[in-house]
Design a protein around this motif. Structure first.
Motif, PDB file in Angstrom:
ATOM      1  N   VAL A   3      -2.315  -5.771  -0.170  1.00  0.00           N
ATOM      2  CA  VAL A   3      -1.751  -4.483   0.192  1.00  0.00           C
ATOM      3  C   VAL A   3      -2.780  -3.810   1.100  1.00  0.00           C
ATOM      4  O   VAL A   3      -3.981  -3.855   0.829  1.00  0.00           O
ATOM      5  CB  VAL A   3      -1.404  -3.634  -1.059  1.00  0.00           C
ATOM      6  CG1 VAL A   3      -2.562  -3.529  -2.026  1.00  0.00           C
ATOM      7  CG2 VAL A   3      -0.925  -2.242  -0.666  1.00  0.00           C
ATOM      8  N   VAL A  53      -2.940  -7.283  -4.689  1.00  0.00           N
ATOM      9  CA  VAL A  53      -1.877  -6.566  -5.384  1.00  0.00           C
ATOM     10  C   VAL A  53      -2.069  -6.819  -6.877  1.00  0.00           C
ATOM     11  O   VAL A  53      -2.040  -7.966  -7.319  1.00  0.00           O
ATOM     12  CB  VAL A  53      -0.490  -7.065  -4.944  1.00  0.00           C
ATOM     13  CG1 VAL A  53       0.605  -6.308  -5.688  1.00  0.00           C
ATOM     14  CG2 VAL A  53      -0.327  -6.895  -3.444  1.00  0.00           C
ATOM     15  N   PHE A  80       2.548  -3.393   2.258  1.00  0.00           N
ATOM     16  CA  PHE A  80       2.442  -4.658   1.549  1.00  0.00           C
ATOM     17  C   PHE A  80       2.610  -5.782   2.567  1.00  0.00           C
ATOM     18  O   PHE A  80       3.614  -5.830   3.286  1.00  0.00           O
ATOM     19  CB  PHE A  80       3.499  -4.751   0.445  1.00  0.00           C
ATOM     20  CG  PHE A  80       3.195  -3.850  -0.719  1.00  0.00           C
ATOM     21  CD1 PHE A  80       2.489  -4.336  -1.819  1.00  0.00           C
ATOM     22  CD2 PHE A  80       3.554  -2.506  -0.694  1.00  0.00           C
ATOM     23  CE1 PHE A  80       2.176  -3.499  -2.884  1.00  0.00           C
ATOM     24  CE2 PHE A  80       3.239  -1.667  -1.757  1.00  0.00           C
ATOM     25  CZ  PHE A  80       2.547  -2.158  -2.858  1.00  0.00           C
TER      26      PHE A  80
END
Lengths: 265, 443
Positions: B333, B375, B347
């Motif tokens: 991310v 993430v 993302f």
């Protein structure tokens, strides 16, 4: 032999309609350091309800205060004498200069300054100071001194795109160029002999001290340059930052007189 | 969860009370201001005693180090000259204020009230997501939810369930203000009722007994800050908990275009004549780029290993990290360091190939502007959707208040995403909140 200069700085704000609760912060008082000695300074501010002095984070002398009562003009008079030793080195500790290496809003290099910078020869054998002198020469050739086109909020990039401007613009562009190479440098506001407005130049960090150069005249500053303040850019050196109620249109008059005091025979 | 079943019957009642008490959140969208209810879910986040004790140690350590960092960069900058943090991350960030260089706040405290955002991964590990040292908001929501819960639920409910009492926040806040007070009143400065967190400002004032003031009530004269009452009488202020940001704080020292603010407040702060809570210039420590360096800061200032982990973070500024980011782009991310409130979050796997190409070009052109993070698959937490329980992503904002020592409030704001596919829990993006229960020691 050292010159002794007498200076007068006068600033007057005229308000179309009277104002009240006028808060001001003035930064127009030369002070003594390793390079210049100030004598017999007199300061008058009108009107004033209260005022107080302090040094800001750049070491500039400031007077802040408030004028509560209605007034249609606001005036500041500063006069005094200065003796300047152009060889005098204003020291700067390495751990205090980091902030002068990075661009600010007014000294951010955009495409036109970057392109100009790419046209320079690399010459990495130079010291930062020598490199600044080189870039000052290049800028002087490229830029035309022209009053009335730029203003106090004009950025280096905007002025350079026009290729025209005044001392503040020369200083900002040189700062933007130096900062592309991470050469520590700062903006300096001050006065030079003659009658007119304030002047602006730059200081370059060199071997533990600040050295003053004047890009508008393409030269090193001599013993006739009286410094008022320094900072990352013109905004840090704002002569006056004020807020008030009322006023309508306002006009500002600034008058600077500097002349040499001849030694008495 | 048995407690959830037990609480469900009270959900409507508590939410109704919250609405009646005006527990709202303001949102600016398309240039318009809308006030909306901050949705409350009655199932609490529960953190057991030992787990919280560990969080507490880690949070105190982190806030202490961040405070040392601020003290250092606004004075000697040792952490820079010792090569621990690249100076570019300090001086080219927007949070660093040159005006604060050389100024020491009363008692050396910069971050009086810190809001530290954490998430818990599926394996139970807690990760720090973000440090908020400017004006972190949100403590009032679990406070009022608990208070109204006490009104609705059977007496002794919280004691029966061994929940730490969270009603001491106001006391902690008063202690924090009093500790740095330079002599005079303590006040809470609000920009006014059109502020997103106005409910919180007024609630804190009510509970601490501090005056709730706006800029018009304040004046600097000579070397002090005063509160002017209706009769024109002036009373000296020694501590101001300001809920307006640095740039609007003082038009003669910061943004001169600001229509709010207190002229000269920074000048007398510089002289040590008033405590400003939190101190101006704190943005230099909660920048997303600086976050990367917090574990190094803890080692540098405290000579300790960090107790709590950062989410694994990479700085494109460093060549090795850049290589990693490009090789693992789809698993990461990316965050724009200048953005907040859940904006500017990208993302990697959500971008089309042309978007990705464009983004990578930007990343290469402005590496200082972004950070990349793994993430974290964080634990879901149950919320009620109608009468059924559904899992949603949630984070935790823990509050650390500094006086003679940092104290972690035994509660916190749990925010959740109402959208099942979203990781973004920010209230400005429509998320809701929960109370956070810390369990007392098992007897």
């Amino acid at each position: 032999m050292m010159h002794r200069l007498r200076y007068i700085y006068q600033m007057r704000l005229n308000f179309e309609e009277p104002v009240r609760e006028h808060h001001f912060k003035l930064r127009c008082f030369p002070s003594s350091d390793e390079r210049q000695k100030i004598f017999n300074e007199h300061i008058k501010i009108y009107p004033v309800h209260f005022s107080n002095a302090e040094k800001d984070s750049f070491g500039n002398l400031c007077i802040y205060g408030t004028a509560n009562q209605m007034h249609d003009h606001f005036a500041v008079n500063v006069d005094g004498e200065a003796e300047i030793n152009s060889e005098g080195k204003v020291p700067a500790a390495l751990n205090k200069i980091g902030m002068f290496k990075y661009e600010t809003n007014l000294t951010r290099a955009g495409n036109s300054i970057r392109e100009f910078h790419r046209s320079f020869e690399p010459m990495n054998y130079m010291t930062g100071y020598e490199r600044a002198i080189y870039m000052m020469n290049e800028l002087y050739e490229e830029f035309l001194y022209t009053p009335g086109i730029t203003g106090i909020l004009t950025s280096a990039e905007e002025a350079f795109t026009l290729r025209r401007g005044v001392c503040q613009d020369y200083a900002h562009i040189l700062l933007a160029l130096c900062r592309l190479e991470r050469i520590p440098c700062r903006y300096t506001a001050g006065m030079i002999p003659g009658e007119g407005a304030t002047h602006a130049w730059t200081e370059i960090f060199d071997a533990g001290a600040w050295r003053a150069i004047d890009p508008t005249h393409n030269r090193e500053c001599d013993d006739t340059y009286i410094k008022i303040s320094s900072g990352r850019d013109a905004q840090d050196c704002a002569i006056n930052q004020g807020v008030f109620y009322g006023g309508g249109r306002q006009t500002q008059e600034v008058k600077v007189i500097v002349h040499e005091i001849l030694p008495q025979s | 969860m048995a407690i959830a079943e037990e609480l469900y019957a009270y959900s409507g009642g508590v939410n109704e009370l919250l609405a009646r008490y005006g527990v709202k959140f303001g949102i600016y969208k398309n240039g318009e201001f809308h006030e909306q209810l901050f949705p409350f879910d009655i199932i609490p986040r529960i953190i057991n005693h030992d787990e919280f004790a560990q969080l507490e140690r880690g949070l105190k350590q982190r806030v202490f180090a961040l405070n040392e960092f601020l003290k250092d960069i606004y004075s000697d900058g040792k952490i820079i000259s010792d090569g621990v943090i690249a100076e570019e991350f300090i001086y080219s960030g927007t949070g660093w204020l040159a005006q604060c260089a050389g100024v020491s706040p009363p008692k050396g405290i910069y971050s009086h009230i810190s809001g530290i955002d954490l998430v818990q991964a599926k394996n139970g590990t807690w990760y720090i997501l973000e440090d908020n040292l400017r004006i972190p908001s949100g403590a009032s929501y679990p406070m009022i939810a608990r208070e109204l819960g006490r009104k609705s639920l059977p007496p002794e409910f919280f004691e029966k369930h061994h929940v730490e009492d969270n009603r001491n926040y106001a006391e902690l806040l008063s202690r924090t203000m009093n500790y740095v007070n330079t002599g005079g009143l303590s006040v809470i400065l609000t920009p006014g009722r059109f502020n997103a967190a106005y409910f919180e400002h007024s609630y804190f004032a009510e509970l601490t007994g501090a005056h709730l003031v706006t800029c018009e009530d304040l004046v600097v004269e000579d070397e002090n800050l005063y509160f002017k009452d209706y009769s024109g009488k002036k009373e000296k202020i020694g501590a101001i908990y300001r809920r307006i940001s640095d740039e609007y704080l003082d038009p003669v020292n910061f943004n001169s275009q600001s229509l709010i603010g207190v002229p000269h407040i920074f000048d007398i702060y510089r002289k040590g004549n008033v405590a400003i809570i939190n101190s101006p210039g704190n943005g230099a420590a909660d920048d997303k780029g600086i976050y990367y360096f917090v574990p190094a800061m803890i080692k540098y200032y405290l000579h300790e290993e960090p107790i709590l982990n950062n989410a694994p973070t990479y700085l494109p500024y460093y060549e090795d990290d850049m290589k990693y980011i490009l090789a693992n782009f789809d698993n990461l991310v990316l965050k724009d360091v200048a953005e907040a409130g859940g904006y500017g979050v990208i993302f990697g796997n959500k971008l089309s190939s042309s978007e990705k190409e464009k983004f990578i070009a930007m990343l290469k052109a402005e590496p200082r502007r972004f950070i990349a993070q793994e993430v974290i698959d964080f634990q879901d937490i149950e919320i009620f959707e109608g009468s059924s329980q559904v899992p949603r992503k949630a984070d935790l904002r823990a509050f650390v208040l500094m006086s003679d020592e940092p104290v972690v409030w035994k509660s916190g704001l749990t925010r959740f995403s109402r959208n099942p596919d979203s990781f973004i829990v920010n209230s400005s993006q429509g998320g809701g909140f929960k109370d956070t229960w810390i369990m007392t020691e098992e007897k």
